[in-house]
Design an enzyme around this catalytic site. Structure first.
Site, mmCIF file in Angstrom:
data_model
loop_
_atom_site.group_PDB
_atom_site.id
_atom_site.type_symbol
_atom_site.label_atom_id
_atom_site.label_comp_id
_atom_site.label_asym_id
_atom_site.label_seq_id
_atom_site.Cartn_x
_atom_site.Cartn_y
_atom_site.Cartn_z
ATOM 1 N N HIS A 98 0.837 -1.206 0.000
ATOM 2 C CA HIS A 98 0.000 0.000 0.000
ATOM 3 C C HIS A 98 0.870 1.254 0.000
ATOM 4 O O HIS A 98 0.500 2.278 0.578
ATOM 5 C CB HIS A 98 -0.933 0.007 1.211
ATOM 6 C CG HIS A 98 -1.915 -1.135 1.218
ATOM 7 N ND1 HIS A 98 -2.744 -1.424 2.274
ATOM 8 C CD2 HIS A 98 -2.209 -2.063 0.259
ATOM 9 C CE1 HIS A 98 -3.490 -2.489 1.982
ATOM 10 N NE2 HIS A 98 -3.169 -2.899 0.763
ATOM 11 N N TYR A 99 2.040 1.167 -0.597
ATOM 12 C CA TYR A 99 2.946 2.327 -0.626
ATOM 13 C C TYR A 99 2.263 3.486 -1.342
ATOM 14 O O TYR A 99 1.446 3.302 -2.237
ATOM 15 C CB TYR A 99 4.287 1.947 -1.286
ATOM 16 C CG TYR A 99 4.139 1.215 -2.589
ATOM 17 C CD1 TYR A 99 3.903 1.904 -3.772
ATOM 18 C CD2 TYR A 99 4.185 -0.178 -2.639
ATOM 19 C CE1 TYR A 99 3.722 1.237 -4.969
ATOM 20 C CE2 TYR A 99 4.004 -0.857 -3.826
ATOM 21 C CZ TYR A 99 3.775 -0.136 -4.982
ATOM 22 O OH TYR A 99 3.581 -0.796 -6.166
#
Ligand code: FAD
Length: 586
Positions: free
Chosen positions: A521-522
């Site tokens: 989920h960068y």
């Protein structure tokens, strides 16, 4: 009047053919019959006179709904560096989730990268972007997130269902996910909020983009909601540079076109028409967007100069504030192997820690023997390690570790924890000027003590779940799990490039730091107020916007894809309304 046999047969045949063409697998109102042709970039004519109202770079989670919406009124060119998701089994079937992530071929839909922290990660390279390689869980952002980012709530509430009606389903909850649901409730992560897309404290079952047969629907499907006559989609079109008009007399450099290469490496240009509101919109994701801005001359001038990139605009914030939500997981061996599941259930704690689960590894016939699925060692297999670090010693250690793992470690599931809104952040810099190569990304996991405290809280919550009756029943002897044993197995099953310590099972802080992996989920790198304005227009230039996960300073919801797709639709409608007012009709 009864039809004679001939016409009846003809209509039956026609209906069958239409069914075959309808790839929507169960979605009743929405079909893919309207998909625009997906053409290879090499088909783009040289010296092409066509110009566009919008050029969208990146046909991903945000780029597809955005391009589809804009095409309802304007000429749009969508440039995607990857290929088509249709007909690719690793994309389309849940059982192949991990095989897709392991595919290291240059045209793989998943491009592996390793952050400088030593965590193995992946970014999408396919039409549909992250929705083609992800774990499918669908859950909306909280209303406080929507308010913080300043979105129009009414439009948000119309844009979420626009996505959901087309590609989201309720899961038929898998046994492992049901066990987590019960375990969470028995451990006090309450109340049970049932099946909901909403972000509410307690335990819930969310949506999924996999249908009941395990077939994946993706953001690429959303292109069928556009106008195929206005929407040109090119695959294998890697944009190398945004072209600016910086002539004197212009107040600001103006984005006017792009340079891209096709699948044969041939160079092409595409340009906007000269209407004043025409724009290039970058939706290349949290790694691809800051990378492309830097390659196009927008970024810290010393960094650009060190790569001989002509400076269009000095902005020290491009690539800054990158964050990845740390994930740590506990492996739980079970009496009998649970059915495969990715993410369906989530526990949302008040402390900003989310608890999710996955199970059942390598159950497809194409699968790799002894495979850990979502947490797989193979996903982080040695071939992804840069050659210099791929030492014989590392290879032997890896092989030995794997051989030493007891058979039972491949029978079981994981419970994982994700930290919401990590305070530890990092940065992205270019390593070279080839857009196909990964930039260097640093996330500085757990550099902020509060993130580490929350990780420890999450592991303790998992410990409480393991002590519930629901989970004791799943253990080999029915007497539950020893925490030391599961921590030890989790350390062994873990693959990152971070050295392990002997006190990993005694100190939960050390366990968190040593076994941190990514939940993919960068985000960040083009923050609002630093790189883009409130409307996501790039500051200091004109004709250029960013619409994707790079504008977020915190990842939305428990998992971001719902909000990223919604944002693509939302921004499309916003832009149409800005230009056309009521006549936008959307
Ligand atoms: P992307 O969807 O990555 O889109 C960027 C697109 O731009 C890509 O298609 C890329 O090929 C293209 N591109 C990049 N550079 C260029 C260029 N120079 N020229 C042309 N095209 C370019 N989220 C959830 O909500 N639920 C989950 O279960 C979940 N699981 C995940 C599992 C994995 C393995 C991964 C990787 C992600 C997961 N996520 C999940 C996260 C979610 O999928 C991503 O946050 C989201 O898809 C990011 O969307 P984006 O539009 O910012 O970028």
């Amino acid at each position: 009047m009864a039809l004679s046999r001939g016409p009846v047969l003809f209509f039956k045949l026609l209906a069958c053919l239409l069914c075959l063409f309808d790839l929507s697998h169960g979605k009743k109102q929405f079909t893919l019959k309207n998909l625009p042709p997906l053409r290879k970039a090499s088909s783009y004519p040289t010296g092409c006179p066509a110009t566009y109202d919008y050029i969208v770079i990146g046909g991903g989670t945000a780029g597809c709904p955005l391009a589809a919406t804009l095409s309802l009124k304007y000429k749009v060119l969508l440039l995607e560096r990857g290929g088509s998701p249709y007909g690719n089994r690793n994309v389309s079937y849940m059982e192949n989730f991990h095989i897709g992530l392991m595919n290291m071929a240059p045209d793989s839909p998943a491009q592996a990268f390793i952050s400088t922290d030593g965590v193995i990660n992946a970014r999408a390279r396919v039409l549909g972007g992250g929705t083609c390689i992800n774990a499918g869980f669908y859950s909306r952002a909280s209303s406080s997130f929507i308010q913080e980012v300043g979105w129009d709530e009414d439009l948000v509430n119309k844009s979420f269902p626009w996505v959901e009606e087309k590609i989201v389903q309720w899961p038929k909850i898998a046994p492992w996910q049901a066990a987590l649901r019960d375990g969470l409730l028995q451990a006090g992560v309450a109340p049970f909020n049932g099946y909901t897309y909403d972000h509410v404290s307690g335990t819930k079952v969310g949506g999924t983009i996999f249908d009941e047969t395990g077939y994946r629907h993706t953001a690429a499907d959303l292109l069928a909601a556009g106008d195929p006559n206005n929407l040109r989609v090119l695959l294998h079109a890697s944009v190398h540079r945004i072209v600016f008009d910086s002539r004197q007399g212009h107040l600001k450099p103006r984005a006017i076109g792009v340079q891209f290469t096709d699948e044969n490496g041939r160079h092409h240009h595409a340009f906007l028409n000269n209407k004043k509101d025409s724009e290039i919109i970058v939706s290349a994701g949290a790694i691809g967007t800051p990378q492309l801005l830097l390659l196009s001359g927008i970024g810290p001038k010393n960094h650009l100069k060190s790569h001989n990139i002509p400076v269009v605009l000095h902005n020290k914030y491009v690539g800054k504030g990158m964050a990845d939500n740390p994930m740590n997981s506990i492996f739980i061996p079970t009496r009998s192997p649970p059915r495969q599941s990715l993410i369906e259930t989530v526990g949302i704690t008040e402390e900003g820690v989310f608890i999710e689960a996955s199970s059942g590894f390598g159950q497809s016939s194409e699968s790799v023997h002894c495979h850990h699925g979502i947490m797989s060692a193979e996903i982080g297999q040695l071939s992804t390690i840069p050659p210099k670090q791929r030492t014989l010693e590392a290879a032997q250690k890896y092989a030995q570790n794997k051989l030493n793992l007891p058979k039972e470690v491949f029978h079981g599931g994981f419970i994982l924890e994700k930290i919401d809104g990590p305070l530890s952040t990092g940065h992205l810099v270019l390593t070279d000027t080839d857009v196909r190569n990964n930039p260097a990304v640093t996330f500085n996991y757990f550099s902020h003590p509060q993130d580490l405290n929350r990780c420890v809280y999450g592991i303790k919550t998992i410990e409480r779940i393991l002590k519930t009756n629901r989970f004791s029943e799943l253990s080999a002897d029915g007497n539950g799990f020893s925490m030391e044993r599961v921590l030890n197995m989790s350390v062994q099953a873990n693959v990152n490039l971070i050295p392990k310590h002997t006190n990993d099972t005694e100190s939960l802080e050390q366990f968190c730091k040593d076994t941190v992996i990514t939940i993919w989920h960068y985000h960040g790198g083009c923050h609002v107020g630093k790189v883009v304005d409130q409307h996501y227009r790039v500051l200091g230039v004109s004709g250029l916007r960013v619409v994707d996960g790079s504008i977020f300073s915190r990842s939305p919801g428990t998992n971001p894809q719902a909000t990223v797709m919604m944002m693509g639709r939302y921004m499309g409608v916003k832009i149409l309304r800005e230009r056309l007012g009521r006549a936008a009709g959307v």
